[in-house]
Design a protein around this motif. Structure first.
Motif, short mmCIF file in Angstrom:
data_model
loop_
_atom_site.label_atom_id
_atom_site.label_comp_id
_atom_site.label_asym_id
_atom_site.label_seq_id
_atom_site.Cartn_x
_atom_site.Cartn_y
_atom_site.Cartn_z
N ALA A 337 36.69 -14.25 28.13
CA ALA A 337 36.44 -14.04 29.58
C ALA A 337 36.53 -15.18 30.41
O ALA A 337 37.35 -15.05 31.52
N PHE A 338 35.82 -16.18 30.17
CA PHE A 338 36.14 -17.53 30.90
C PHE A 338 37.54 -18.25 30.76
O PHE A 338 37.94 -18.40 31.96
N LEU A 339 38.20 -18.09 29.73
CA LEU A 339 39.49 -18.28 29.81
C LEU A 339 40.55 -17.57 30.44
O LEU A 339 41.38 -18.10 31.13
N VAL A 340 40.33 -16.15 30.50
CA VAL A 340 40.94 -15.27 31.38
C VAL A 340 40.95 -15.69 32.61
O VAL A 340 41.95 -15.51 33.49
N HIS A 341 39.98 -16.18 33.37
CA HIS A 341 39.81 -16.47 34.75
C HIS A 341 39.95 -17.99 34.85
O HIS A 341 39.41 -18.53 35.78
N GLY A 342 40.44 -18.78 34.14
CA GLY A 342 41.01 -20.08 34.36
C GLY A 342 39.87 -20.91 34.22
O GLY A 342 40.02 -22.04 34.72
N LEU A 343 38.89 -20.63 33.25
CA LEU A 343 37.62 -21.60 33.16
C LEU A 343 37.65 -21.96 31.72
O LEU A 343 37.59 -21.09 30.66
N GLN A 344 37.68 -23.19 31.37
CA GLN A 344 37.48 -23.82 29.96
C GLN A 344 36.26 -24.26 29.56
O GLN A 344 35.62 -25.22 30.02
N PRO A 345 35.57 -23.52 28.78
CA PRO A 345 34.24 -23.75 28.38
C PRO A 345 34.41 -25.28 27.64
O PRO A 345 35.18 -25.40 26.71
N GLY A 346 33.33 -26.06 27.63
CA GLY A 346 33.05 -27.21 27.14
C GLY A 346 32.50 -28.29 28.01
O GLY A 346 31.84 -27.91 28.94
N PRO A 347 32.58 -29.59 27.44
CA PRO A 347 31.84 -30.48 28.28
C PRO A 347 32.20 -30.79 29.56
O PRO A 347 31.31 -30.98 30.64
N GLY A 348 33.51 -30.39 30.03
CA GLY A 348 33.88 -30.62 31.46
C GLY A 348 33.57 -29.41 32.23
O GLY A 348 33.67 -29.47 33.55
N LEU A 349 33.09 -28.32 31.87
CA LEU A 349 32.83 -26.97 32.68
C LEU A 349 31.74 -27.08 33.54
O LEU A 349 31.97 -26.90 34.74
N PHE A 350 30.58 -27.97 33.23
CA PHE A 350 29.36 -28.17 33.98
C PHE A 350 29.93 -29.08 35.17
O PHE A 350 29.26 -29.35 36.34
N ARG A 351 30.99 -30.02 35.06
CA ARG A 351 31.29 -30.79 36.21
C ARG A 351 32.65 -30.34 37.01
O ARG A 351 32.35 -30.39 38.10
N SER A 352 33.28 -29.48 36.37
CA SER A 352 34.40 -29.02 37.19
C SER A 352 33.85 -27.51 37.77
O SER A 352 34.45 -27.47 39.10
N GLU A 353 33.16 -26.84 37.39
CA GLU A 353 32.56 -25.50 38.08
C GLU A 353 31.11 -25.50 37.78
O GLU A 353 30.61 -24.27 37.42
N PRO A 354 30.23 -26.44 38.41
CA PRO A 354 28.96 -26.28 38.22
C PRO A 354 28.14 -25.20 38.94
O PRO A 354 27.35 -24.41 38.20
N VAL A 355 28.63 -24.67 40.19
CA VAL A 355 28.10 -23.63 40.78
C VAL A 355 28.47 -22.29 40.00
O VAL A 355 27.18 -21.47 39.84
N LEU A 356 29.50 -22.02 39.53
CA LEU A 356 29.96 -20.81 38.98
C LEU A 356 29.25 -20.89 37.58
O LEU A 356 28.71 -19.63 37.24
N VAL A 357 29.08 -21.84 37.04
CA VAL A 357 28.40 -21.78 35.54
C VAL A 357 27.00 -21.55 35.70
O VAL A 357 26.28 -20.76 34.96
N TYR A 358 26.19 -22.36 36.61
CA TYR A 358 24.92 -22.05 36.90
C TYR A 358 24.49 -20.66 37.36
O TYR A 358 23.68 -19.93 37.14
N ALA A 359 25.74 -19.95 38.33
CA ALA A 359 25.41 -18.63 38.86
C ALA A 359 25.53 -17.68 37.54
O ALA A 359 24.89 -16.89 37.46
N PHE A 360 26.43 -17.86 36.77
CA PHE A 360 26.49 -16.91 35.38
C PHE A 360 25.25 -17.15 34.55
O PHE A 360 24.83 -16.19 34.15
N ILE A 361 24.60 -18.52 34.23
CA ILE A 361 23.32 -18.45 33.75
C ILE A 361 22.27 -17.72 34.52
O ILE A 361 21.54 -16.92 34.00
N LEU A 362 22.16 -17.72 35.73
CA LEU A 362 21.10 -16.92 36.49
C LEU A 362 21.52 -15.37 36.42
O LEU A 362 20.50 -14.57 36.44
N GLN A 363 22.67 -15.04 36.37
CA GLN A 363 23.25 -13.63 36.03
C GLN A 363 22.84 -13.00 34.52
O GLN A 363 22.21 -12.12 34.51
N MET A 364 22.50 -14.09 33.79
CA MET A 364 22.04 -13.61 32.41
C MET A 364 20.60 -13.46 32.47
O MET A 364 20.13 -12.57 31.81
N ILE A 365 19.83 -14.04 33.29
CA ILE A 365 18.52 -14.11 33.40
C ILE A 365 18.30 -12.74 34.28
O ILE A 365 17.24 -11.86 33.95
N LEU A 366 18.75 -12.58 35.34
CA LEU A 366 18.62 -11.36 36.07
C LEU A 366 18.80 -9.92 35.48
O LEU A 366 18.16 -8.91 35.48
#
Length: 504
Positions: A337-366
């Motif tokens: 699902a990440f790849l479909v939306h142009g997001l590459q999971p891996g070490p660079g994800l937290f640097r390239s899309e920090p807001v989106l990845v932290y928002a997804f983590i918050l969505q998991m919590i909520l």
């Protein structure tokens, strides 16, 4: 941006109405998917991904998070009401959930499962939020040899600790290993035990196995019971006023223990929530003052299983998001699902899309946090009345749902034949006292153990001793020896007690 600024920006994104609506729809949809035998959260997310092409990434990921948490919890609903685990990680839930339902406390069991799922899911989400970067380095300590010992430990512990006869547990585990070898060898590419049957080249589908072993035997029992006697509807009704569970503080130690187990298991790629649920259940049973009450309707058994398998959810995404290594099958689909939306999971994800990845983590919590609100009410009001149906009607419904779910996987009639075969096998094994859970775990962990062992030997150039040389491997071997020694110790203590009555 600092981490505080990133978190505030992520919170603003998550609280937008589109994202909140997506999370709610995802949770409800996930619960419904998980509650239907044969359907899983993995299947639900896989079906959803093509429909999210035109969605904003945050909306799509919010729905994915909802289906993930809702689907894992949803598996507890048929596990409690019908004795059919919606997912393999809900198998331990049947041990105490079914006895609770039979004595008219299905509502309590469903509420406890919803709250336990929420506790485990929220704890797992915070582990992903706070510990992803440092804990990702822990997985680097596990090579092929260590993963082999982890799988072996899981199979041995379940085979020994579940059931009254450890020998029958080991035989069941061996049968699971045999079933898991059917198909194409992942290393050599040769066919094994396929009997020249084309449909067996890919092995047996796990969902077919689950539906057969856990779907058809209860249906046969229901049919036999319906023929032999009439069931009083009042006996199966949920008695809210007389049996409402109120002793929530007694579950806190179980939740804490199971959350830790689920988080640790989730961090290890490839292990999965099934082992987390079983280990949580076993540890809770071992630590309890009255272990004999487990399997007879103990609330802690339901709490341990559901908290453990949901604590695996977000933590399984730690290696996925930080290393690009899926922690389980659902994580692999989420990675897609990440790849479909142009997001590459891996070490660079937290640097390239920090807001989106932290928002997804918050969505998991909520989405985990709202399970008691959506999951508890939906389960009690919609699914609990299943218990009031005549058993003569429930049996064909269970069989029909199992057949439809199995056929929908690959549109294969052969899978229906396999379903019937596993159903008869499960019924015979249950009647002869063989536990079914070790079979499932053998099918899940057997191929993993084989592949990792052969890979470790290839790396070590055939040096067998090298696979037991690392400190982590030595610890795991010690745990395996301890588990295998438990039945012998119990037997010796029992024999000594019979010889010397003063020890009783």
């Amino acid at each position: 941006m600092s981490i505080i600024e990133i978190l505030f920006a992520a919170i603003r994104e998550v609280l937008m109405w589109q994202n909140l609506a997506a999370m709610g729809v995802g949770v409800v949809g996930g619960i419904l998917i998980g509650a239907l035998p044969g359907l899983t959260a993995t299947m639900g997310i896989a079906i959803l991904i093509p429909l999210t092409f035109t969605m904003e990434p945050m909306v799509a990921l919010g729905m994915v998070a909802g289906i993930y948490n809702g689907g894992i919890y949803g598996g507890a609903i048929p596990a409690i009401l019908l004795g059919i685990p919606g997912t393999s990680s809900s198998i331990p839930t049947t041990f105490d959930g079914v006895p609770l339902a039979k004595r008219g406390e299905a509502g309590n069991a469903l509420r406890i499962s919803a709250w336990s799922s929420a506790v485990g899911g929220v704890a797992s989400g915070f582990s992903l939020l706070l510990l992803a970067p440092p804990l990702a380095t822990v997985t680097l300590l596990f090579g092929p040899a260590e993963y082999f010992w982890v799988a072996l430990f899981g199979m041995c512990s379940i085979a020994i600790l579940l059931g009254a006869d450890p020998l029958k547990g080991l035989i069941s585990s061996g049968l699971g290993l045999l079933i898991g070898t059917i198909g194409i060898d992942s290393v050599s590419g040769h066919e094994r035990f396929t009997l020249d049957i084309y449909y067996l080249t890919g092995g047996f589908n796990l969902i077919v196995l689950l539906a057969g072993l856990y779907g058809l035997p209860p249906a046969i029992d229901l049919a036999q019971t319906a023929i032999s006697q009439q069931i009083d509807a009042a006996r199966t009704a949920i008695k809210e006023s007389e049996h409402r569970f109120t002793d929530w503080p007694s579950l806190f130690p179980t939740w804490a223990r199971s959350s830790m187990i689920g988080i640790v298991i989730g961090i290890l790629p490839g292990v999965g929530g099934t082992m987390a649920a079983f280990l949580s259940y076993n540890e809770t049973k071992r630590a309890d003052k009255d272990p004999d009450s487990f399997g007879k309707g103990n609330y802690k058994g339901v709490a341990a299983s559901e908290c453990g398998n949901n604590a695996d959810n977000a933590s399984a995404l730690i290696p996925t998001l930080t290393l690009g290594v899926p922690g389980n099958a659902v994580a692999a689909v989420i990675m897609g699902a990440f790849l479909v939306h142009g997001l590459q999971p891996g070490p660079g994800l937290f640097r390239s899309e920090p807001v989106l990845v932290y928002a997804f983590i918050l969505q998991m919590i909520l989405t985990a946090a709202i399970l008691p609100v959506l999951g508890g009410s939906i389960a009690v009001r919609v699914f609990a009345p299943v218990l009031r149906l005549p058993q003569a009607l429930i049996a064909p419904i269970v069989v029909s749902l199992s057949v439809i779910g199995v056929y929908s996987i690959q549109n294969s009639v052969f899978d229906i034949y396999a379903l019937i075969g596993f159903g008869l096998l499960g019924y015979i094994l249950q009647r002869t006292g063989f536990p079914l859970a070790p079979i499932v775990l053998g099918v899940i962990l057997g191929p993993m153990a084989e592949q990792q062992l052969r890979l470790a030997l290839i790396i070590a150039r055939g040096d067998v001793l090298s696979i037991a040389s690392s400190p982590v491997a030595m610890i795991l071997i010690a745990l395996i020896v301890l588990v295998l020694a438990l039945p012998v110790v119990r037997m010796l203590l029992g024999r000594r007690a019979r010889i010397d009555p003063k020890l009783n």
